[in-house]
Design a protein around this motif. Structure first.
Motif, PDB file in Angstrom:
ATOM      1  N   VAL A   1       0.713  -1.253   0.219  1.00 38.87           N
ATOM      2  CA  VAL A   1      -0.141  -0.038  -0.004  1.00 38.87           C
ATOM      3  C   VAL A   1       0.654   1.666  -0.216  1.00 38.87           C
ATOM      4  O   VAL A   1       0.516   2.550  -0.476  1.00 38.87           O
ATOM      5  CB  VAL A   1      -0.928   0.024   1.456  1.00 38.87           C
ATOM      6  CG1 VAL A   1      -2.080  -0.756   1.086  1.00 38.87           C
ATOM      7  CG2 VAL A   1      -0.167  -0.304   2.371  1.00 38.87           C
ATOM      8  N   ASP A   2       2.334   0.854   0.904  1.00 37.24           N
ATOM      9  CA  ASP A   2       2.609   2.103   0.266  1.00 37.24           C
ATOM     10  C   ASP A   2       3.454   2.296  -0.383  1.00 37.24           C
ATOM     11  O   ASP A   2       4.459   3.767  -0.351  1.00 37.24           O
ATOM     12  CB  ASP A   2       3.871   2.351   1.956  1.00 37.24           C
ATOM     13  CG  ASP A   2       4.431   1.487   1.874  1.00 37.24           C
ATOM     14  OD1 ASP A   2       4.650   0.675   1.061  1.00 37.24           O
ATOM     15  OD2 ASP A   2       5.830   1.079   2.672  1.00 37.24           O
TER      16      ASP A   2
ATOM     17  N   PHE B   1      14.182  13.466 -13.666  1.00 39.52           N
ATOM     18  CA  PHE B   1      14.089  12.315 -13.355  1.00 39.52           C
ATOM     19  C   PHE B   1      15.288  11.227 -13.048  1.00 39.52           C
ATOM     20  O   PHE B   1      16.219  10.867 -14.008  1.00 39.52           O
ATOM     21  CB  PHE B   1      12.871  11.008 -14.144  1.00 39.52           C
ATOM     22  CG  PHE B   1      11.797  11.704 -14.016  1.00 39.52           C
ATOM     23  CD1 PHE B   1      10.789  11.879 -13.201  1.00 39.52           C
ATOM     24  CD2 PHE B   1      10.466  12.086 -15.468  1.00 39.52           C
ATOM     25  CE1 PHE B   1       9.566  12.689 -13.342  1.00 39.52           C
ATOM     26  CE2 PHE B   1       9.526  12.112 -15.346  1.00 39.52           C
ATOM     27  CZ  PHE B   1       8.356  12.649 -14.051  1.00 39.52           C
TER      28      PHE B   1
ATOM     29  N   ASN C   1      13.605   8.854  -2.377  1.00 44.22           N
ATOM     30  CA  ASN C   1      13.840   7.757  -3.075  1.00 44.22           C
ATOM     31  C   ASN C   1      13.700   8.319  -4.733  1.00 44.22           C
ATOM     32  O   ASN C   1      13.195   7.594  -5.577  1.00 44.22           O
ATOM     33  CB  ASN C   1      12.924   6.561  -3.243  1.00 44.22           C
ATOM     34  CG  ASN C   1      14.070   5.022  -3.322  1.00 44.22           C
ATOM     35  OD1 ASN C   1      15.080   5.538  -3.288  1.00 44.22           O
ATOM     36  ND2 ASN C   1      12.484   4.338  -3.218  1.00 44.22           N
ATOM     37  N   GLY C   2      13.853   8.802  -4.810  1.00 41.42           N
ATOM     38  CA  GLY C   2      13.593   9.912  -5.742  1.00 41.42           C
ATOM     39  C   GLY C   2      11.999  10.156  -5.554  1.00 41.42           C
ATOM     40  O   GLY C   2      11.763  10.836  -5.204  1.00 41.42           O
ATOM     41  N   SER C   3      12.186  11.151  -6.949  1.00 37.69           N
ATOM     42  CA  SER C   3      10.353  12.042  -7.338  1.00 37.69           C
ATOM     43  C   SER C   3      10.554  11.668  -8.376  1.00 37.69           C
ATOM     44  O   SER C   3      10.872  11.140  -9.581  1.00 37.69           O
ATOM     45  CB  SER C   3      10.529  13.348  -6.946  1.00 37.69           C
ATOM     46  OG  SER C   3      11.314  13.561  -8.431  1.00 37.69           O
ATOM     47  N   GLN C   4       8.518  11.777  -8.437  1.00 30.89           N
ATOM     48  CA  GLN C   4       7.788  11.392  -9.832  1.00 30.89           C
ATOM     49  C   GLN C   4       7.938  12.476 -10.221  1.00 30.89           C
ATOM     50  O   GLN C   4       7.056  12.963 -11.389  1.00 30.89           O
ATOM     51  CB  GLN C   4       6.568  10.590  -8.893  1.00 30.89           C
ATOM     52  CG  GLN C   4       6.746   9.020  -8.780  1.00 30.89           C
ATOM     53  CD  GLN C   4       5.458   9.129  -7.943  1.00 30.89           C
ATOM     54  OE1 GLN C   4       5.420   8.259  -9.211  1.00 30.89           O
ATOM     55  NE2 GLN C   4       5.264   8.547  -6.491  1.00 30.89           N
ATOM     56  N   ASP C   5       7.462  13.660  -9.669  1.00 33.82           N
ATOM     57  CA  ASP C   5       7.548  14.812 -10.312  1.00 33.82           C
ATOM     58  C   ASP C   5       8.530  15.755  -9.440  1.00 33.82           C
ATOM     59  O   ASP C   5       8.655  15.664  -8.155  1.00 33.82           O
ATOM     60  CB  ASP C   5       6.523  15.263 -10.390  1.00 33.82           C
ATOM     61  CG  ASP C   5       5.091  15.329 -11.648  1.00 33.82           C
ATOM     62  OD1 ASP C   5       6.453  14.724 -13.173  1.00 33.82           O
ATOM     63  OD2 ASP C   5       4.499  14.984 -11.837  1.00 33.82           O
TER      64      ASP C   5
ATOM     65  N   LEU D   1       7.221  14.976  -6.040  1.00 34.58           N
ATOM     66  CA  LEU D   1       6.343  14.121  -5.671  1.00 34.58           C
ATOM     67  C   LEU D   1       7.396  12.792  -4.906  1.00 34.58           C
ATOM     68  O   LEU D   1       7.948  12.895  -5.959  1.00 34.58           O
ATOM     69  CB  LEU D   1       5.791  14.179  -6.633  1.00 34.58           C
ATOM     70  CG  LEU D   1       4.555  15.398  -7.375  1.00 34.58           C
ATOM     71  CD1 LEU D   1       3.596  14.405  -8.217  1.00 34.58           C
ATOM     72  CD2 LEU D   1       3.916  15.410  -6.222  1.00 34.58           C
TER      73      LEU D   1
ATOM     74  N   ALA E   1       9.035   9.536  -4.303  1.00 36.28           N
ATOM     75  CA  ALA E   1       8.736   8.291  -5.129  1.00 36.28           C
ATOM     76  C   ALA E   1       8.378   6.267  -4.037  1.00 36.28           C
ATOM     77  O   ALA E   1       7.711   5.837  -4.580  1.00 36.28           O
ATOM     78  CB  ALA E   1      10.029   7.576  -6.609  1.00 36.28           C
ATOM     79  N   ASP E   2       8.315   7.272  -3.284  1.00 38.56           N
ATOM     80  CA  ASP E   2       7.884   5.771  -2.078  1.00 38.56           C
ATOM     81  C   ASP E   2       6.906   5.878  -1.511  1.00 38.56           C
ATOM     82  O   ASP E   2       6.844   5.469  -0.011  1.00 38.56           O
ATOM     83  CB  ASP E   2       9.275   6.276  -1.032  1.00 38.56           C
ATOM     84  CG  ASP E   2       9.283   7.134  -0.406  1.00 38.56           C
ATOM     85  OD1 ASP E   2       8.411   8.264  -0.614  1.00 38.56           O
ATOM     86  OD2 ASP E   2      10.487   7.455   0.623  1.00 38.56           O
ATOM     87  N   THR E   3       5.832   6.377  -1.599  1.00 44.79           N
ATOM     88  CA  THR E   3       4.556   6.748  -0.865  1.00 44.79           C
ATOM     89  C   THR E   3       3.548   6.202  -1.990  1.00 44.79           C
ATOM     90  O   THR E   3       3.673   6.716  -3.107  1.00 44.79           O
ATOM     91  CB  THR E   3       4.568   8.523  -0.207  1.00 44.79           C
ATOM     92  OG1 THR E   3       4.828   9.360  -1.401  1.00 44.79           O
ATOM     93  CG2 THR E   3       6.072   8.460   0.575  1.00 44.79           C
ATOM     94  N   SER E   4       2.423   6.065  -1.022  1.00 46.51           N
ATOM     95  CA  SER E   4       1.194   6.090  -2.166  1.00 46.51           C
ATOM     96  C   SER E   4      -0.147   5.823  -1.163  1.00 46.51           C
ATOM     97  O   SER E   4      -0.022   5.383  -0.192  1.00 46.51           O
ATOM     98  CB  SER E   4       1.043   4.587  -2.702  1.00 46.51           C
ATOM     99  OG  SER E   4      -0.531   4.437  -3.172  1.00 46.51           O
TER     100      SER E   4
ATOM    101  N   ILE F   1       0.043   9.807  -3.692  1.00 42.33           N
ATOM    102  CA  ILE F   1       1.240  10.462  -3.710  1.00 42.33           C
ATOM    103  C   ILE F   1       1.162  11.231  -2.874  1.00 42.33           C
ATOM    104  O   ILE F   1       0.804  11.987  -2.529  1.00 42.33           O
ATOM    105  CB  ILE F   1       1.571  10.878  -5.118  1.00 42.33           C
ATOM    106  CG1 ILE F   1       1.334  10.192  -6.410  1.00 42.33           C
ATOM    107  CG2 ILE F   1       2.395  12.231  -5.297  1.00 42.33           C
ATOM    108  CD1 ILE F   1       1.179  10.563  -7.802  1.00 42.33           C
TER     109      ILE F   1
ATOM    110  N   ASP G   1      -0.411  16.328  -8.356  1.00 42.57           N
ATOM    111  CA  ASP G   1       0.227  16.455 -10.189  1.00 42.57           C
ATOM    112  C   ASP G   1       1.261  17.466  -9.836  1.00 42.57           C
ATOM    113  O   ASP G   1       0.519  18.694  -9.678  1.00 42.57           O
ATOM    114  CB  ASP G   1      -0.528  15.780 -10.298  1.00 42.57           C
ATOM    115  CG  ASP G   1      -0.134  15.267 -11.876  1.00 42.57           C
ATOM    116  OD1 ASP G   1       1.292  14.957 -12.060  1.00 42.57           O
ATOM    117  OD2 ASP G   1      -1.047  15.064 -12.748  1.00 42.57           O
ATOM    118  N   GLN G   2       2.193  17.276 -11.063  1.00 44.43           N
ATOM    119  CA  GLN G   2       2.928  18.021 -11.290  1.00 44.43           C
ATOM    120  C   GLN G   2       2.634  19.707 -10.179  1.00 44.43           C
ATOM    121  O   GLN G   2       2.415  20.028 -11.032  1.00 44.43           O
ATOM    122  CB  GLN G   2       2.327  18.224 -12.171  1.00 44.43           C
ATOM    123  CG  GLN G   2       3.633  18.660 -13.507  1.00 44.43           C
ATOM    124  CD  GLN G   2       3.173  19.233 -14.969  1.00 44.43           C
ATOM    125  OE1 GLN G   2       3.565  20.376 -15.435  1.00 44.43           O
ATOM    126  NE2 GLN G   2       2.881  18.226 -15.639  1.00 44.43           N
TER     127      GLN G   2
END
Lengths: 238, 1173
Positions: A199-200, B41, B72-76, B93, B95-98, B100, B127-128
């Motif tokens: 989930v994370d 990225f 852990n890096g980024s998504q944006d 954003l 890169a290690d969470t959900s 985001i 986002d962005q």
């Protein structure tokens, strides 16, 4: 003091080296008295992108320079701080250089430990061949993993229950974090270590159906030749 | 000159790297543009949780990776520096969470590894993020950093949102979430672009999705605006269609499923505001309006209310981004798919319609390269980053030339090599940093041409002495757009080498140091002025050429930027006058002030105004060249009187003398000298005859000689000629009836050996003669405005009072000190039009104003030439270069130009200079400090010169006896056509260079800056008691002059302020300006103050002796006192009579003297009572 395996786990830049200077400077880093210069004598865990670092000087940000003297040899556990004109790292800990082989052995165990973790966390492990790949559908979500469905012909189920339908998903998106995930091809055969997405981790929604199994780590696929080895690891986990 | 550079950002020790570092973003620290950061990225070090960020501390030449980015890096990722706090802000954003999660990180030192998230709790489901940081420049929140993070909020749908933080440096900053779209919509698009302006205006652009059909989205391009830093919820710009916030600029369709070169669509959305004018805002986007992916750029000039059509469109485009620099130049960068390759273009426009095009790169496609890239500005410079396949083939970068490229990573020119310099590394996508910097090297030739005559004359003086060789401050080189480190400067003594086409032994050039605009040598980009002297070898080889003139090319290189200018050497076998050093104080043009009955050089004193022409005529013949050279040049001896009598009531007369040199064998007949006085101090004395404006002349007077006439610019007279012969009565006859021979029309007979012959010319400067010699009839000479009969005769009863003649003071004089120019009008060697006193030796000038101070403000009126109205946009406008010399840096000066809006001038300064010292004082006045050199751009105008007032508030405390010299030069563009030698190719460190030198490095046309005119304001610091009397009398005359200046005159407002300045000075000196009446003679001054307040001293005794000089003229007496004797000097006949009677009758008297023992009054005491018989 953490154990050597724990230090290995917590450090990404591990090497044995000789202290050259107790004061050091590196371009772009603000000078301070906690920087020492160390010659890298043996790479134990270093990003391969850096190549062969033997003989290179490394600037180490230590917690106290009093623990060091010029000429001293040690194994440094550290994490990267600067890669550029020079390499600078932040020390996690250091141990006597006599323990270098122990550290090397612990580092060598990292892939196995990682694979073991992946196997332990896996929902399903199968020996299978990919028979069909469904490309991802369209989505407006620009952070979607663009999950492709890989249909499998399963030769053996090594852990868990084979999914039905026999499908797992893998990311095809070219942006992080999916760009680091494994890609799969038609007729690719081997051991597939499949997980329910944690989930994370950013493997949410979009083109990934709920409850799907995914392969998202480079270790989540092993060649068929590793079948016996995987079997032993799974047995050990039990 | 535009200097373009590309640097592959991947460090050398990452030569093995094969990541796709796409979607790059860049930040440059405005306070220290050496500091830059790039995010993309990028993968963290294996096992490391912190992602990397590229960082440079040398303006992008070298890049390192800092492993700083949490998540852990980024998504944006986007980044931005605050304007002045040195804080770097990141919006990433993780890169290690959900779901985001957004991090807004802040660090004052990214190298420290400390990059805390300052937005807590963190936002999720978004986002962005697009971050902008700006430091509030003024007002109650000055110094606070506002941040704006635009993003698509996905917590409930997808809505354009801005997180506004008004104090991002606080320990726990507060972020306010503002949803932008007030309309019913399906959702909003991916790009939310806030863009703040330093005046508090914040624009934000976003896309509002109206409907979707499959993957086709119909959407509005929306621009919202907040006029108060974001406090108004971005509701200050509404659309006329529904009065709701956010202007709907365009409605477009984008197919979100298509691809271009492997790149997904709907990218390249950006909003930028002109930093020089927040009314001007640009918007760009890419849609499916064209054959493929069409880039559109539009503009609003009215704060987003109305929008242009497409200023430019580009098909098959991606990743467009814009930036606007401090000069208002708009840059547009984008990728364009051409024949299967990505072309990276950098284009600029200054007018929105004409776009130049610099092709940065042409590289292979390689799938996804990101949803955006970014470009920013610091001052005039552009900095950006674009993603590209990193194959290092030289032709991939600047394929059309125009810049240089550098790879940090190993390569062999065609392939990437690993860290072992052997292994071929597969290509991948790297971030490519680019910079397009405006750097300039300009020559300012203070001395051009340099005549052999002058060099010979200087050689007669001791080497190194004033007036000798070398010629000091012969030229300057102004280098703009560099940091001190880039030029290797550590202080004012640092130099920049200039070479010439002559060898350095023939014409040695020495750099004597430099002046920093900011006064320091830190990291800021700024302007440096280097100073040079020119010497000549004893053999005079520099003049060993066959023709009359020869051009010498001066060259230098600052960094990669070459500069050149042409210096003309002339063999001048003609009469000439020496400019002197400096040129605005010619050593061959002098002022002489003579009091009534004061003899000089054997010429008997003037008996009255009618006798003044006789005096100057005789003086011309009597004074020898050696005596001329020995004439005093100090303030007390050369300051012209505006009143007919001096402070002691003695009639006083102003004259000018000019010495003309001749070296030759033939001789020169009919050498004429014309004397002209300008209205005030001026930088605009460019020679203009024929046809003549300031330098008008009649071709023939009654004696068949040319004769100077009053100069005319626009509707008014701007110069007036002076003569040794009596001035004609311009009420009776026209000015062309004036004669002036033989006094100023002389034949020069050559010496047999060709050695120098000097002749003296002269004129009576009857500016202080408001009355004819009868003392009552107004001496009306010239109107203020030009009547139909330009040269008279002038009708005192003209129906138009502005056409009626007035005394010279009222007609012309607009300052206490004017510029006098002498012109050698020698027919065989005419002065070329366009020359001036600084660069032609038949024009000599005295252009100095004295403004004594104690605690008062100094000042003078002046006039300058506007920048040409039709100046091409790429050309630098005229500037004033104010050299404060020894003036205390703590002083403050103001420049009042009523014809100029201060805001316009400051806008120009912002565009021209990375840093400057100018600030608004009022609507038409700018303010600056008095340190170093100040550059002031001159706004364009028509043919009428700008009248102005320079006030200098000197902190004179502790400087008694010193004199501060302020020199004001006007700079303009000059062009030559002699190709210079090729400049050396700059060597820039790097492992691999593909140095495609800019085509502009090879030039046919040489441009440089030259001085068209200069004046000096000298500010002596004196005891205030010595100043008040003359200042009061000057104020009285100036108030009389002011009565004649109509309010339609360009001088009216200036003169009113000038009166205020002089009135303030009177008050500061202890006088009472409010009691001073206008008077043509300066006699509107009331009764003096108590004696002790004037520094008066009294001596009482009896006259022991009368003193006479060798001519038998009375010059004073000896006062016998109890304490001894004291000599009292006066040439006044009344004093002589009084002293004689007191001596004869043994009267007891008191003599009151003021400063310098100047006799103020004599009191005669009652005769002693006789002894009783």
């Amino acid at each position: 003091m953490q154990s050597i395996p724990e230090l290995v786990q917590a450090s990404t830049f591990i090497f044995s080296g000789t202290v050259l200077e107790l004061q050091a400077s590196v371009p772009i880093v603000t000078a301070n008295e906690l920087l020492i210069t160390v010659r890298l004598d043996r790479s134990l865990r270093v990003d391969p992108v850096l190549g062969d670092m033997r003989g290179e000087t490394i600037i180490v940000a230590v917690s106290s320079t009093e623990q060091f003297e010029v000429g001293q040899q040690a194994v440094f556990f550290a994490n990267s701080a600067v890669h550029g004109r020079g390499i600078a790292v932040r020390e996690v800990a250091h141990v006597d250089v006599g323990q270098a082989d122990l550290v090397a052995a612990a580092v060598a165990q990292l892939p196995r430990r990682h694979l073991l973790n992946r196997l332990q966390d896996a929902t399903v492990v199968v020996d299978a061949t990919i028979t069909k790949i469904d490309p991802p559908g369209f989505t407006f979500d620009q952070h979607d993993g663009l999950w492709a469905a890989a249909h499998m012909r399963i030769k053996a189920t090594l852990k868990g229950t084979a999914p039905s339908p026999r499908v797992f998903y893998f990311a095809t998106a070219e942006w992080p974090p999916f760009d680091r995930m494994p890609r799969f091809e038609l007729r690719q055969a081997g051991i597939f270590i499949l997980h329910v997405p944690p989930v994370d981790t950013p493997t949410h929604g979009g083109t990934l159906p709920g409850g799907s199994l995914v392969a998202i780590d480079a270790s989540d696929f092993q060649e068929s030749s590793e079948s016996a080895s995987i079997g032993r690891l799974l047995a050990a986990l039990e | 000159m535009r200097v373009a550079r590309i640097v592959n950002a991947v460090p050398n020790n990452h030569s093995n790297e094969t990541n796709n570092d796409s979607e790059p973003n860049i930040a440059v620290n405005p306070s220290n543009p050496n500091q830059m950061a790039i995010m993309a990225f990028m993968s963290p070090d294996p096992g490391l949780t912190n992602g990397p960020i590229y960082y440079s501390t040398d303006r992008g030449e070298n890049w390192s990776l800092l492993f700083d980015v949490p998540g852990n890096g980024s998504q944006d990722q986007t980044i931005g520096f605050a304007s002045s706090s040195n804080e770097l802000f990141m919006a990433t954003l993780r890169a290690d969470t959900s779901p985001i999660t957004l991090n807004v990180d802040r660090s004052a030192d990214p190298t420290s590894g400390v990059f805390p998230n300052i937005e807590n709790p963190p936002r999720t489901k978004l986002d962005q993020p697009w971050v902008h940081a700006i430091t509030v420049p003024s007002g109650p929140n000055a110094g606070k950093v506002c941040t704006y993070v635009g993003y698509g909020d996905q917590t409930s749908g997808y809505w354009a949102t801005v997180d506004v933080c008004f104090d991002a440096l606080a320990a726990n900053p507060t972020f306010t979430k503002v949803k932008l779209n007030p309309r019913a919509a399906q959702r909003d698009g991916f790009h939310i672009r806030p863009k703040p302006h330093a005046d508090g205006t914040v624009y934000v652009g976003y896309q509002s999705w109206q409907s979707t059909s499959g993957s086709n989205v119909t959407m509005n391009m929306v621009v919202a605006r907040d006029d108060n830093w974001g406090n108004n919820s971005f509701g200050d710009l509404t659309d006329p269609s529904d009065s709701k916030a956010g202007r709907l600029v365009a409605n477009v369709t984008i197919d979100e499923s298509t691809a271009l070169g492997g790149q997904r669509p709907d990218n390249g959305f950006d909003v930028q505001v002109d930093p020089t004018n927040s009314d001007i805002v640009y918007l760009c986007w890419i849609d499916n309006g064209g054959t493929g992916f069409r880039l559109h750029v539009r503009r609003s000039l009215d704060r987003g209310q109305s929008w242009s059509g497409d200023l430019i469109t580009v098909d098959n485009a991606a990743l467009a981004t814009m930036a606007i620099n401090s000069q208002g130049t708009v840059a547009l960068t984008y990728l364009e798919l051409v024949s299967g390759q990505w072309e990276a273009h950098f284009r600029t426009t200054t007018d929105g319609s004409t776009w130049d095009d610099l092709l940065l790169a042409r590289t292979a496609t390689s799938g996804f390269i990101g949803d955006y890239m970014r470009m920013v500005t610091v001052g005039p410079h552009f900095y950006g980053v674009f993603p590209a396949v990193n194959t290092p083939t030289a032709g991939n970068f600047f394929p059309n030339g125009g810049g240089t490229v550098r790879f940090q990573r190993n390569n062999n020119g065609t392939s990437l090599l690993g860290t072992d310099s052997t292994t071929i590394i597969a290509s991948s996508i790297d971030p490519f940093f680019f910079k397009v910097e405006e750097k300039d090297v300009n020559f300012i030739l203070n001395r051009n041409p340099i005549g052999q005559d002058e060099v010979d004359a200087r050689r007669l003086q001791p080497h190194g002495s004033t007036g000798g060789l070398p010629i000091q401050d012969a030229f300057r080189v102004v280098v703009d757009g560099f940091t001190a480190a880039e030029l290797g400067l550590t202080g004012p003594a640092s130099t920049l080498t200039v070479t010439s086409s002559l060898s350095n032994t023939v014409m040695p050039i020495t750099c004597t140091g430099n002046t920093s605009d900011t006064g320091n040598y830190g990291a800021e980009v700024q302007r440096f002025t280097f100073h040079y002297s020119i010497d000549f070898d004893p053999a005079d080889q520099a003049f060993n050429f066959s023709g009359a003139t020869s051009d010498v090319t001066l060259s230098c290189t600052a960094g990669p930027v070459p500069g050149s200018a042409l210096l003309t050497l002339i063999k001048q076998p003609d009469p000439f006058m020496l400019h002197g050093d400096p040129s605005w104080l010619s050593i061959d043009l002098r002022f002489v002030v003579a009091r009534q009955n004061q003899s000089m050089f054997g010429v008997s004193g003037i008996t009255g105004a009618a006798d003044a022409p006789r005096f100057i005529q005789e003086l011309i013949g009597a004074i020898t060249p050696a005596q001329f050279d020995a004439l005093p040049s100090g303030e007390d001896d050369t300051k012209l009187y505006t009143q007919p009598n001096d402070e002691h009531g003695v009639p006083v007369f102003n004259f000018a003398l000019a010495k003309v040199h001749y070296i030759g064998l033939i001789g020169a007949n009919k050498v004429r000298v014309f004397f002209r006085l300008f209205q005030a101090q001026t930088t605009t004395s460019t020679y203009d005859y024929p046809p003549g404006a300031q330098y008008r002349r009649a071709t023939s007077n009654p004696h068949g000689q040319p004769i100077p006439l009053a100069g005319i610019l626009g509707p008014e007279y701007v110069t007036i000629p002076f003569f040794a012969a009596p001035r004609v009565d311009t009420i009776s006859v026209a000015m062309d009836q004036q004669t002036d021979d033989p006094y100023n029309v002389q034949d020069i007979t050559a010496h047999a050996d060709g050695s120098e012959v000097d002749k003296i010319f002269g004129c009576w400067l009857d500016i202080n003669q408001p009355f004819k010699p009868d003392g009552t009839t107004p001496n009306n000479v010239l109107p203020i405005f030009v009547p139909p009969a330009k040269d008279g005769p002038f009708d005192p009863n003209d129906p138009n009072p502005l056409f009626r003649p007035l005394p010279i003071g009222q007609a012309i004089q607009r300052a206490l000190h004017q510029c006098l120019i002498a012109e050698v009008a020698f027919d065989p060697a005419p002065i070329p039009v366009g020359k001036d006193t600084s660069n032609w030796d038949k024009l000599a000038q005295r252009n100095i104003a004295w403004s004594d101070v104690n605690s008062a403000q100094a000042g003078t009126t002046f006039e300058i030439r506007p920048t040409a109205a039709a100046l091409p946009p790429q050309q630098t406008p005229d500037e004033l270069m104010i050299d404060w010399n020894n003036t205390p840096a703590s002083g403050v000066a103001t420049i009042y130009l009523p014809a100029v809006e201060a805001a316009d001038l400051l806008t120009m300064a912002d565009r021209l200079y990375p840093v400057h010292k100018l600030a608004r004082f009022d609507e038409h006045t700018i303010r600056c400090t008095t340190s170093g050199i100040t550059y002031v751009p001159i706004p364009p105008g028509n043919a009428v010169n700008y009248a102005g007032l320079l006030r200098v508030d000197v902190n004179a405390s502790g400087h008694q006896g010193e004199t501060f010299d302020v020199v004001v030069r006007q700079l303009t563009n000059a062009v030559g056509h002699q190709p210079p030698p090729p400049p050396p190719v700059p060597e820039i460190q790097g492992r691999t260079e593909s140095a495609a030198q800019p085509a502009s490095a090879v030039v046919d046309e040489i441009e440089w800056r030259r001085v068209i005119g200069a004046f000096q304001l000298s500010i002596p610091v004196k005891n205030r008691e010595t100043l008040v009397l003359r200042e009061e009398r000057d104020l009285s005359v100036l108030r009389w002059i002011a009565k004649a200046i109509p309010n339609t005159s360009r001088w009216y407002e200036v003169f009113q302020r000038y009166l205020n300045l002089i009135g303030g000075r009177v008050s500061s000196f202890g006088g009472e300006p409010g009691t001073i009446e206008p008077s043509p003679t300066g006699d509107g001054v009331p009764t003096r103050k108590p004696h002790h307040e004037k520094g008066e001293r009294s001596f009482t005794g009896k006259v022991a002796d009368l003193i006479f000089d060798s001519f038998g003229d009375f010059i004073g007496f000896v006062l016998e006192m109890e304490s001894g004797e004291r000599r009292v000097f006066s040439r006044e006949p009344e004093i002589e009579r009084l002293a004689e009677r007191a001596w004869r009758d043994r009267l007891r008297i008191s003599v009151i003297v003021v400063e310098h023992d100047r006799l103020e009054r004599v009191l005669i005491h009652k005769p002693p009572a006789p002894f009783a018989p």
